[in-house]
Write a protein that holds these residues in place. Structure first.
Motif, mmCIF file in Angstrom:
data_model
loop_
_atom_site.group_PDB
_atom_site.id
_atom_site.type_symbol
_atom_site.label_atom_id
_atom_site.label_comp_id
_atom_site.label_asym_id
_atom_site.label_seq_id
_atom_site.Cartn_x
_atom_site.Cartn_y
_atom_site.Cartn_z
ATOM 1 N N UNK A 154 0.779 -1.035 -0.243
ATOM 2 C CA UNK A 154 -0.043 0.006 0.278
ATOM 3 C C UNK A 154 0.510 1.752 0.302
ATOM 4 N N UNK A 155 1.232 1.733 -1.098
ATOM 5 C CA UNK A 155 1.553 2.968 -0.993
ATOM 6 C C UNK A 155 0.563 4.360 -1.466
ATOM 7 N N UNK A 156 0.582 5.262 0.078
ATOM 8 C CA UNK A 156 -0.136 6.176 -0.046
ATOM 9 C C UNK A 156 0.750 7.080 -1.013
ATOM 10 N N UNK A 157 1.445 7.428 -0.908
ATOM 11 C CA UNK A 157 2.055 9.390 -1.002
ATOM 12 C C UNK A 157 1.690 8.802 -3.323
ATOM 13 N N UNK A 158 1.274 7.554 -4.460
ATOM 14 C CA UNK A 158 1.597 7.181 -5.015
ATOM 15 C C UNK A 158 0.125 7.028 -5.149
ATOM 16 N N UNK A 159 -0.870 6.672 -3.676
ATOM 17 C CA UNK A 159 -1.957 6.130 -3.984
ATOM 18 C C UNK A 159 -2.612 4.978 -4.595
ATOM 19 N N UNK A 160 -1.509 4.366 -4.541
ATOM 20 C CA UNK A 160 -1.661 2.756 -5.603
ATOM 21 C C UNK A 160 -1.940 1.669 -4.118
ATOM 22 N N UNK A 161 -2.418 0.805 -4.990
ATOM 23 C CA UNK A 161 -2.524 -0.417 -4.002
ATOM 24 C C UNK A 161 -2.380 -1.697 -4.475
ATOM 25 N N UNK A 162 -1.267 -2.269 -4.407
ATOM 26 C CA UNK A 162 -0.496 -3.402 -5.459
ATOM 27 C C UNK A 162 -1.014 -5.081 -4.662
ATOM 28 N N UNK A 163 -1.945 -5.782 -5.830
ATOM 29 C CA UNK A 163 -1.818 -7.327 -4.783
ATOM 30 C C UNK A 163 -1.885 -8.053 -5.348
ATOM 31 N N UNK A 164 -1.267 -9.316 -5.384
ATOM 32 C CA UNK A 164 -1.738 -9.994 -5.362
ATOM 33 C C UNK A 164 -2.173 -11.134 -6.528
ATOM 34 N N UNK A 165 -2.133 -11.282 -7.559
ATOM 35 C CA UNK A 165 -2.866 -11.909 -9.216
ATOM 36 C C UNK A 165 -3.445 -11.243 -9.993
ATOM 37 N N UNK A 166 -4.406 -11.040 -10.792
ATOM 38 C CA UNK A 166 -4.765 -10.670 -11.954
ATOM 39 C C UNK A 166 -6.676 -10.744 -11.629
ATOM 40 N N UNK A 167 -7.105 -9.335 -11.419
ATOM 41 C CA UNK A 167 -8.740 -8.876 -11.397
ATOM 42 C C UNK A 167 -9.154 -8.315 -12.536
ATOM 43 N N UNK A 168 -10.212 -8.622 -12.643
ATOM 44 C CA UNK A 168 -11.288 -8.492 -13.885
ATOM 45 C C UNK A 168 -11.265 -6.891 -14.391
ATOM 46 N N UNK A 169 -11.590 -7.089 -15.956
ATOM 47 C CA UNK A 169 -12.085 -5.753 -16.316
ATOM 48 C C UNK A 169 -10.677 -5.158 -17.225
ATOM 49 N N UNK A 170 -11.176 -4.413 -17.994
ATOM 50 C CA UNK A 170 -9.683 -3.429 -18.721
ATOM 51 C C UNK A 170 -8.761 -3.236 -18.272
ATOM 52 N N UNK A 171 -7.740 -1.759 -18.583
ATOM 53 C CA UNK A 171 -7.624 -0.948 -17.797
ATOM 54 C C UNK A 171 -7.838 -0.444 -18.286
#
Length: 207
Positions: free
Chosen positions: A177-194
């Motif tokens: 979890x990176x609050x500075x970049x407002x980014x959340x990284x999770x293991x694996x793939x999630x549905x949907x396009x970019x």
């Protein structure tokens, strides 16, 4: 339950402390605005309505704008989360730091559309022999009944439109979890396009 509206950026890979490579999906979480709160006394259940994305005034109809308080501009995406664990007030901003102590999450989105597909791609049929002269390669085969009622029944697996469905992937492990970049990284793939809209919630089955 905690939840936010987010956006899918794409996939990459990171290394853990032991040097193991982990494939991750990068989720960008812009600050969500609390648009409304619902209580059991008024609505019969407890819920929080979050909004994301600014809208131009010329694109907002009067009925749509009436659901927003005066100090909040109309939002493009709205999502209601029931039984919210965090106490919030209308106008508060919620960011990615909400998931700092969360280990697993569930992600909901609309899957990629595949168009019209045959039974082998859509349902995983094996098909017929690929040898010369078999005359049965990728077809579905017979779908009707040999006796009464003599027609194709409902729910038979056949060719048709594939994808573009509402899909929820459960128990995705939060890697960073990176609050500075407002980014959340999770293991694996999630549905949907970019750049598609995601609904990120704390996992129901795992803590």
């Amino acid at each position: 339950m905690k939840g936010l509206i987010a956006k899918k950026v794409g996939m990459t890979q990171v290394f853990d402390e032991n040097g193991n490579l982990i494939p991750v999906t990068v989720i960008h979480v812009e600050p969500n605005t609390v648009v409304a709160t619902k209580t059991k006394e008024k609505c019969g259940y407890d819920a929080v309505v979050l909004g994301l994305g600014e809208m131009k005034a010329k694109h907002v109809t009067k009925p749509y704008a009436k659901q927003f308080p005066e100090n909040i501009t109309p939002k493009r995406q709205l999502k209601e989360f029931r039984d919210y664990e965090v106490e919030v007030n209308v106008g508060d901003k919620l960011g990615v730091e909400l998931f700092e102590k969360v280990r697993f999450i569930d992600v909901t989105a609309t899957s990629k559309g595949k168009g019209f597909q045959g039974v082998m791609k859509r349902w995983g049929f094996h098909g017929g022999r690929a040898t010369h002269g078999s005359k049965f390669h990728r077809e579905a085969g017979g779908t009707g009944c040999c006796t009464t009622p003599g027609h194709t029944l409902k729910n038979i697996k056949m060719p048709g439109r594939m994808g573009s469905d509402r899909v929820t992937v459960q128990n995705l492990k939060v890697i960073k979890v990176d609050p500075e970049l407002n980014v959340l990284m999770v293991r694996g793939a999630v549905p949907g396009v970019k750049n598609c809209t995601l609904i990120v919630k704390t996992a129901v089955k795992r803590k």
